[in-house]
Design an enzyme around this catalytic site. Structure first.
Site, PDB file in Angstrom:
ATOM      1  N   CYS A 278       1.029  -1.146  -0.189  1.00 61.96           N
ATOM      2  CA  CYS A 278      -0.146   0.067  -0.097  1.00 61.96           C
ATOM      3  C   CYS A 278       0.853   1.230   0.562  1.00 61.96           C
ATOM      4  O   CYS A 278       0.608   2.114  -1.195  1.00 61.96           O
ATOM      5  CB  CYS A 278      -1.319   0.365   1.289  1.00 61.96           C
ATOM      6  SG  CYS A 278      -0.150   0.139   2.667  1.00 61.96           S
ATOM      7  N   HIS A 337      -2.963   1.256   7.002  1.00 62.83           N
ATOM      8  CA  HIS A 337      -2.749   1.178   5.246  1.00 62.83           C
ATOM      9  C   HIS A 337      -2.859   2.395   5.021  1.00 62.83           C
ATOM     10  O   HIS A 337      -3.227   3.553   6.004  1.00 62.83           O
ATOM     11  CB  HIS A 337      -4.847   0.498   4.867  1.00 62.83           C
ATOM     12  CG  HIS A 337      -4.685   0.928   3.614  1.00 62.83           C
ATOM     13  ND1 HIS A 337      -3.718   0.141   2.592  1.00 62.83           N
ATOM     14  CD2 HIS A 337      -5.771   1.318   2.527  1.00 62.83           C
ATOM     15  CE1 HIS A 337      -4.379   0.356   1.551  1.00 62.83           C
ATOM     16  NE2 HIS A 337      -5.918   0.782   1.005  1.00 62.83           N
ATOM     17  N   ASP A 360      -6.760   5.523  -3.743  1.00 59.43           N
ATOM     18  CA  ASP A 360      -6.345   4.948  -2.796  1.00 59.43           C
ATOM     19  C   ASP A 360      -5.483   3.743  -4.166  1.00 59.43           C
ATOM     20  O   ASP A 360      -6.635   2.997  -5.317  1.00 59.43           O
ATOM     21  CB  ASP A 360      -7.135   4.030  -1.760  1.00 59.43           C
ATOM     22  CG  ASP A 360      -6.338   2.517  -1.701  1.00 59.43           C
ATOM     23  OD1 ASP A 360      -5.463   2.256  -1.256  1.00 59.43           O
ATOM     24  OD2 ASP A 360      -6.985   2.679  -0.195  1.00 59.43           O
ATOM     25  N   ASN A 400     -14.102   3.313   9.313  1.00 65.71           N
ATOM     26  CA  ASN A 400     -15.212   3.210  10.696  1.00 65.71           C
ATOM     27  C   ASN A 400     -15.533   1.731  10.930  1.00 65.71           C
ATOM     28  O   ASN A 400     -17.040   1.775  11.733  1.00 65.71           O
ATOM     29  CB  ASN A 400     -16.491   3.841   9.970  1.00 65.71           C
ATOM     30  CG  ASN A 400     -15.905   5.373  10.022  1.00 65.71           C
ATOM     31  OD1 ASN A 400     -16.095   6.213  11.286  1.00 65.71           O
ATOM     32  ND2 ASN A 400     -15.778   6.369   9.054  1.00 65.71           N
ATOM     33  N   ASP A 402     -16.980  -1.766  12.143  1.00 69.70           N
ATOM     34  CA  ASP A 402     -16.654  -2.062  13.882  1.00 69.70           C
ATOM     35  C   ASP A 402     -16.186  -4.243  13.386  1.00 69.70           C
ATOM     36  O   ASP A 402     -16.221  -4.582  12.292  1.00 69.70           O
ATOM     37  CB  ASP A 402     -18.654  -2.418  13.996  1.00 69.70           C
ATOM     38  CG  ASP A 402     -18.662  -1.199  14.888  1.00 69.70           C
ATOM     39  OD1 ASP A 402     -17.915   0.021  14.880  1.00 69.70           O
ATOM     40  OD2 ASP A 402     -19.699  -1.568  15.056  1.00 69.70           O
ATOM     41  N   GLU A 448     -15.233   9.459  18.582  1.00 76.54           N
ATOM     42  CA  GLU A 448     -15.269   7.948  18.913  1.00 76.54           C
ATOM     43  C   GLU A 448     -15.878   8.644  19.841  1.00 76.54           C
ATOM     44  O   GLU A 448     -15.849   8.815  21.250  1.00 76.54           O
ATOM     45  CB  GLU A 448     -14.192   6.806  19.037  1.00 76.54           C
ATOM     46  CG  GLU A 448     -13.774   6.367  17.865  1.00 76.54           C
ATOM     47  CD  GLU A 448     -13.963   5.685  16.956  1.00 76.54           C
ATOM     48  OE1 GLU A 448     -15.044   5.405  17.246  1.00 76.54           O
ATOM     49  OE2 GLU A 448     -13.599   5.393  15.866  1.00 76.54           O
ATOM     50  N   GLU A 453     -20.524  10.641  16.041  1.00 77.27           N
ATOM     51  CA  GLU A 453     -20.321   9.140  15.151  1.00 77.27           C
ATOM     52  C   GLU A 453     -21.086   8.372  14.842  1.00 77.27           C
ATOM     53  O   GLU A 453     -21.651   8.403  14.013  1.00 77.27           O
ATOM     54  CB  GLU A 453     -18.798   9.188  16.344  1.00 77.27           C
ATOM     55  CG  GLU A 453     -18.123   8.430  15.752  1.00 77.27           C
ATOM     56  CD  GLU A 453     -18.051   7.032  15.930  1.00 77.27           C
ATOM     57  OE1 GLU A 453     -17.705   5.987  15.984  1.00 77.27           O
ATOM     58  OE2 GLU A 453     -18.898   6.904  16.848  1.00 77.27           O
TER      59      GLU A 453
END
Length: 717
Positions: A278, A337, A360, A400, A402, A448, A453
């Site tokens: 990357c 990354h 990216d 973001n 989970d 967070e 958020e």
């Protein structure tokens, strides 16, 4: 009757124009100008002076293999005072005895690329004569307020367009380290290689006329460049490799600059260079974009999510020893990354979503059939507007998603816990005109745990469930069936942490910095937060990880039995010796230590893990004497073998834009255990200003002992 005006010579004033257009670092003898800004040329005539009422001069500019007026790749515009239909402008500067100085200006929306400049001269009653005056290259112009890439701040333009070196942040969220990088966007032939890269794209191969016409759009150019940096669909610049075998190419950790990669790609007839990961994809993208004039920076996201099915949950599976298992769905969390941000207006989006855009080039998922990602508005990511072009949903998940931890035992899966905070930490880039790290996490997400958020997360999740959009995640595959109470991050319930249930907390703590070649010493801290006695059995393990989060086999295991009185804390000491980990380590130097604790007579389990990145001692670079353009300069490089064993096949590589015209490679051979050595290189700097020297030492046992030194080169007399 007046004879026809004949052009004898053209002076494109390359040196003067290039200086005013901020391209003099690329060349002083080829004309490189930016759109929306005037440049001057002088025509010298063979037979007489230019006469305004008598001679009509018409300029023609053409770009691409099929120049076309309606497409905007051909322009015809007159020197006459009135504005014609063409957005290109020619205006008279000075008339000499046998010369004419003219100012030309490309519109701020013109296609970038290589242009041919011609002139047609019609004298009264005389024949029309045509001359080819020469070639020039047209670039984006972040100094021009009408250009879509306009950046108001001069310090930002100096950093994000003009700076040819920088740092890429690596390591892990607890140990962030800068990796020096030579972008070298103004080095010899790099501009030609960047234009060649555009011509090798699938879009150009399929329809060159339309491709060239669209090259005025930074959104379009960024998607083309992004797809061309990887080689998944085309003869792109880099092959990706996230395995352990790089024997038929270069280990990605060895690179320290883009110039060697781009020149190798060009020299081999555009064969993809082996290998990149990357940060290499992002660094080469940065070089190309800065070279073309689009402000660009390199971004690192620590604990970066790769959610393949669009449910914003990354599932991780563990066995009862605490070992992480290969993921069936290929969801993963990368310890870091790296991607790019490019600055541009987004007239294709609703107002307010211009500015920094995520790009990216690492090939992860396809976008409209090609391996590229972006440009995705950073503001759209922060606001959860995941239906906006391009690939905003995938970019949103990287910062973001989970994490859901599952215990796999006896053919069953037991949910351990869901963590809403793991993914997207310490989002970092190099500061403006300084070597410090800038934390830009707040550009991507609200704090967070805050209400904002959570609301953004739920908005994004609802948009994802509502259906697919162009360039979105593959949102059609369903998330695993879990009871409604386990739905991702409902507003009412905070994320479930294991201590909420078991009332015992486990935590790893390193006792000293983990250095390559030395034993790793750490403790497991166990704390009983309940009023009852707790009997714990804790399975500990350690395994190497690849950069993309893929686990290798465990090489160390231990079992601890810990009895805790009410509210008691205990430490359990652990040690992994160099001989235990050395042959199991990948070149990513990552070790994941895990502990899975269970209480006697209770089904609940506690999982804790920590990622350790092993460090090398840096190479020391000393500049001996004053650094002056075109004056010999001695550079001392001091390096050592950090291991308690002999290493072989040692190669020292040194580079630095403006200091070395090509990469310097020195074969060192064998280095004895803990041996320290130095050598002195001679060079002649050829560019003034702030520069950076980068060095890398590789051997059969390690690949990337690095060092750098900033040096200011004076212009001299």
């Amino acid at each position: 009757m007046a004879e026809g005006l004949e052009v004898a010579l053209t002076d494109l004033q390359s040196s003067w124009n290039n200086m005013r257009h901020h391209t003099d670092e690329i060349s002083s003898n080829r004309l490189l100008v930016r759109r929306g800004q005037a440049f001057n040329i002088t025509l010298y005539f063979r037979n007489r002076a230019f006469q305004p009422g008598l001679d009509n001069i018409i300029f023609v500019t053409e770009t691409g293999p099929l120049p076309d007026l309606p497409k905007g790749t051909r322009a015809v515009f007159s020197l006459a005072g009135h504005r014609g239909p063409s957005p290109w402008i020619a205006s008279l500067q000075t008339i000499g005895a046998s010369s004419l100085e003219v100012s030309l200006c490309a519109p701020p929306v013109a296609a970038v690329g290589r242009y041919l400049l011609k002139v047609h001269i019609r004298s009264l009653q005389g024949p029309v004569t045509a001359y080819q005056l020469g070639e020039f290259i047209l670039l984006f112009n972040p100094w021009c307020p009408e250009d879509a890439v306009y950046l108001e701040s001069e310090p930002q333009r100096q950093e994000y367009v003009m700076n040819d070196y920088g740092f890429i942040y690596q390591g892990n969220k607890n140990w962030i380290r800068p990796c020096p990088w030579n972008y070298g966007q103004f080095e010899e032939n790099i501009i030609d290689i960047c234009l060649e890269l555009l011509d090798k794209s699938l879009n150009f191969q399929i329809d060159p006329a339309t491709d060239c016409a669209l090259r005025g759009s930074p959104v379009y150019i960024s998607r083309v460049v992004c797809a061309m940096i990887n080689s998944n669909d085309d003869s792109g610049v880099l092959n990706g490799n996230w395995g352990e075998n790089y024997s038929d190419g270069t280990n990605p950790t060895e690179w320290m600059g883009s110039v060697a990669i781009l020149k190798q790609w060009h020299a081999t007839g555009c064969q993809p260079v082996r290998y990149g990961q990357c940060w290499v994809f992002a660094a080469v993208t940065c070089t190309v974009m800065r070279c073309l004039g689009i402000p660009t920076r390199v971004i690192t996201n620590f604990n970066s999510g790769h959610d393949t099915d669009g449910n914003l949950i990354i599932d991780e599976y563990y066995d009862n020893t605490g070992r992480i298992l290969e993921n069936k769905k290929k969801d993963s969390v990368w310890n870091f990354h790296v991607w790019n941000e490019c600055w541009m207006a987004r007239n294709d989006l609703p107002p307010g979503f211009g500015g920094w855009q995520v790009l990216d080039a690492t090939p992860q998922e396809t976008s409209n059939g090609l391996y590229c990602c972006g440009p995705a508005s950073v503001r759209a990511i922060k606001e959860g507007e995941v239906d906006l072009n391009y690939d905003t949903a995938f970019a949103f998940s990287m910062v973001n998603a989970d994490c859901m931890a599952w215990l796999v035992f006896g053919g069953k899966e037991q949910k351990l816990h869901q963590d809403t905070n793991t993914v997207g930490n310490f989002i970092s880039t190099k500061s403006i005109q300084s070597d410090e790290r800038d934390d830009i996490t707040e550009n991507y997400k609200y704090e967070e745990g805050s209400l904002q958020e959570r609301q953004v997360f739920l908005k994004a999740l609802q948009k994802l469930k509502a259906g697919r959009f162009p360039g979105s995640l593959r949102a059609e595959s369903q998330p695993r069936s879990v009871p409604p109470s386990d739905s991702p991050r409902s507003l009412a319930t905070p994320s479930l942490q294991p201590s909420d249930v078991v009332q015992v907390s486990l935590k790893f703590q390193l006792l000293d910095s983990p250095n390559m070649g030395q034993d790793i010493r750490f403790v497991l801290l166990a704390l009983n937060m309940s009023p009852q006695l707790k009997d714990l059995r804790v399975n500990l393990s350690a395994q190497s990880l690849l950069h993309d989060g893929s686990p290798l086999l465990p090489f160390w295991q231990d079992t601890a039995f810990i009895t805790l009185s009410p509210e008691e804390a205990k430490t359990y000491p652990c040690k992994i010796t160099y001989s235990q980990y050395s042959q199991y380590l990948s070149t990513d130097k990552l070790i994941r230590i895990s502990a899975l604790g269970e209480e006697k007579n209770s089904p609940e389990k506690i999982l804790v893990n920590k990622i350790i990145t092993l460090a090398y001692p840096s190479i020391v670079i000393n500049v001996l004497g004053a650094a002056i353009v075109n004056q010999p300069l001695s550079i001392q490089v001091v390096f050592s073998n950090p291991l308690s064993e002999q290493v072989e096949d040692c190669v020292l590589t040194v580079e630095g834009s403006g200091l070395f015209r090509r990469q310097q490679r020195v074969l060192i051979g064998v280095l004895k255990p803990h041996h320290r050595a130095s050598l002195t290189l001679e060079t002649i700097p050829f560019k003034s200003g702030q520069r950076q020297i980068q060095a890398n030492l590789r051997s059969n046992k390690f690949k990337d002992i690095k060092g750098y030194r900033n040096v200011y080169i004076n212009f001299g007399l």
